[in-house]
Write an enzyme that holds these catalytic residues in place. Structure first.
Site, short mmCIF file in Angstrom:
data_model
loop_
_atom_site.label_atom_id
_atom_site.label_comp_id
_atom_site.label_asym_id
_atom_site.label_seq_id
_atom_site.Cartn_x
_atom_site.Cartn_y
_atom_site.Cartn_z
CD GLN A 187 -2.45 -1.18 2.75
OE1 GLN A 187 -3.45 -0.55 3.05
NE2 GLN A 187 -1.83 -1.93 3.61
CG ASN A 188 4.13 1.25 2.35
OD1 ASN A 188 3.05 1.46 2.90
ND2 ASN A 188 5.10 0.56 2.92
CG HIS B 269 -2.92 2.65 -1.74
ND1 HIS B 269 -2.91 2.62 -0.37
CD2 HIS B 269 -4.04 1.99 -2.12
CE1 HIS B 269 -3.97 1.97 0.07
NE2 HIS B 269 -4.67 1.56 -0.97
CB CYS C 161 -0.93 14.61 -17.87
SG CYS C 161 -1.83 15.99 -18.59
CB CYS D 194 1.41 17.41 -19.00
SG CYS D 194 1.58 16.16 -20.27
CB THR E 226 -1.17 -2.67 6.72
OG1 THR E 226 -2.44 -2.07 6.46
CG2 THR E 226 -1.29 -4.17 6.62
CB SER E 227 -3.97 0.36 10.50
OG SER E 227 -4.36 0.96 9.29
CD GLU F 70 0.68 -0.35 19.18
OE1 GLU F 70 -0.24 -0.70 19.96
OE2 GLU F 70 1.74 0.18 19.58
P1 OAD Z 1 -1.40 3.08 8.89
O1 OAD Z 1 -0.66 4.31 9.33
O2 OAD Z 1 -2.88 3.06 8.93
O3 OAD Z 1 -0.92 1.84 9.77
C1 OAD Z 1 0.42 1.59 10.02
C2 OAD Z 1 0.51 0.31 10.83
O4 OAD Z 1 1.88 0.00 11.00
C3 OAD Z 1 -0.13 0.39 12.22
O5 OAD Z 1 -0.96 -0.74 12.41
C4 OAD Z 1 1.08 0.34 13.15
O6 OAD Z 1 0.80 -0.35 14.37
C5 OAD Z 1 2.08 -0.44 12.32
N1 OAD Z 1 3.48 -0.17 12.65
C6 OAD Z 1 4.01 0.95 13.20
N2 OAD Z 1 5.33 0.81 13.31
C7 OAD Z 1 5.65 -0.41 12.83
C8 OAD Z 1 6.87 -1.14 12.67
N3 OAD Z 1 8.02 -0.63 13.04
N4 OAD Z 1 6.80 -2.37 12.13
C9 OAD Z 1 5.62 -2.91 11.75
N5 OAD Z 1 4.44 -2.27 11.87
C10 OAD Z 1 4.45 -1.04 12.40
O7 OAD Z 1 -0.84 2.73 7.46
P2 OAD Z 1 -1.43 1.74 6.35
O8 OAD Z 1 -2.07 0.55 6.97
O9 OAD Z 1 -0.34 1.52 5.34
O10 OAD Z 1 -3.39 5.27 1.50
O11 OAD Z 1 -2.52 2.67 5.74
C11 OAD Z 1 -3.17 2.22 4.60
C12 OAD Z 1 -3.42 3.37 3.69
O12 OAD Z 1 -4.01 4.44 4.42
C13 OAD Z 1 -2.17 4.00 3.12
O13 OAD Z 1 -1.68 3.30 2.01
C14 OAD Z 1 -2.66 5.36 2.72
C15 OAD Z 1 -3.61 5.68 3.86
O14 OAD Z 1 -4.75 6.25 3.50
C16 OAD Z 1 -3.04 6.07 0.46
O15 OAD Z 1 -2.11 6.86 0.50
C17 OAD Z 1 -3.88 5.90 -0.71
#
Ligand code: OAD
Length: 240
Positions: A102-103, A120, A128, A149, A189-190, A216
């Site tokens: 998702q990164n 994502h 553009c 562009c 990922t959360s 977490e």
């Molecule tokens: P979040 O910020 O929602 O979640 C990050 C997760 O990583 C949390 O569950 C933390 O507990 C965990 N975390 C923190 N530090 C960590 C570590 N050192 N090792 C492992 N895990 C750790 O981020 P995403 O789940 O990626 O979308 O969020 C999903 C999407 O939400 C993103 O791609 C973004 C956002 O909207 C777009 O940009 C389109």
């Protein structure tokens, strides 16, 4: 950990989903962590078409700051572990490996991963608004914002914003990998943002073991086959 190592040794088809947490220890702030706010805006208020139409300069300033932050950091041991899993499997011609992220930071690519499904989009690619042309773009500043562009159209980051559809081909390939694997890792990922958050459940329902790595608990932790309360780098170090 021992159980995870055994699962990994026995897995023929492996898939991994990563989120912001895998880049946290490189120094990229997560979305929902304490550093998620910028100038008091939540990501949802900036990363959307409404914001771009209202104030493209503000949106670009946000992305340029994020690009500078990302340029200054390095992939960590967890990114490198995943690129090694891919390379090892390719060399041994043993089984499948799919990396889904998702990164948008591009750190998996910098760590050497080759086949990456970027659900994502990617902050280092622009698109553009008028002609849809995509370009790799490493710029950290532009003569004017928003950048233009060659066709004269406004250029935006090639990122899936809130309220937008994911690329159907990337999503389908991710779905297929989740359905077809026998072991699925979900790292950092959360598990709140759909449809990415569905993928571990798709894998589980298709009979795969699912391992979660997150310091977490998440909404998915109870369902996971194994849920390790660990940071991504700690996990990579424990894997050796
Ligand atoms: P979040 O910020 O929602 O979640 C990050 C997760 O990583 C949390 O569950 C933390 O507990 C965990 N975390 C923190 N530090 C960590 C570590 N050192 N090792 C492992 N895990 C750790 O981020 P995403 O789940 O990626 O979308 O969020 C999903 C999407 O939400 C993103 O791609 C973004 C956002 O909207 C777009 O940009 C389109």
């Amino acid at each position: 950990m021992e159980r995870v190592k055994r699962l990994l040794a026995g897995a023929r088809r492996l898939a991994v989903l990563t989120g912001a947490g895998i880049s946290a220890e490189s120094g990229v702030p997560t979305f929902r962590g304490p550093q998620g706010l910028w100038r008091n805006y939540r990501p949802e208020e900036i990363a959307c078409m409404e914001a771009f139409l209202r104030d493209p300069v503000l949106v670009w300033e946000w992305y340029l700051e994020r690009k500078k932050g990302i340029r200054a950091v390095e992939p960590n041991k967890a990114h490198h572990l995943l690129s090694r899993w891919e390379a090892d499997r390719r060399e041994a011609e043993r089984g499948d490996f799919t990396l889904i992220t998702q990164n948008v930071d591009g750190l998996h690519g910098r760590a050497g991963s080759k086949n990456i499904l970027e659900l994502h989009g990617n902050i280092w690619v622009t698109r553009c608004l008028a002609c849809e042309r995509q370009a790799r773009d490493e710029s950290l500043s532009y003569p004017e914002l928003p950048p233009r562009c060659s066709c004269g159209g406004q250029v935006r980051p090639h990122i899936v914003w809130f309220g937008e559809m994911l690329d159907p081909e990337v999503l389908q390939a991710s779905w297929d990998a989740a359905e077809g694997c026998d072991l699925f890792f979900v790292i950092g990922t959360s598990a709140l943002v759909y449809p990415a958050a569905s993928l571990p459940r798709v894998a589980l329902e298709a009979g795969a073991a699912v391992v979660e790595i997150n310091p977490e608990p998440t909404a998915f932790s109870d369902a996971a086959t194994v849920s390790l309360r660990m940071k991504a780098v700690e996990f990579a170090e424990a894997m050796g």
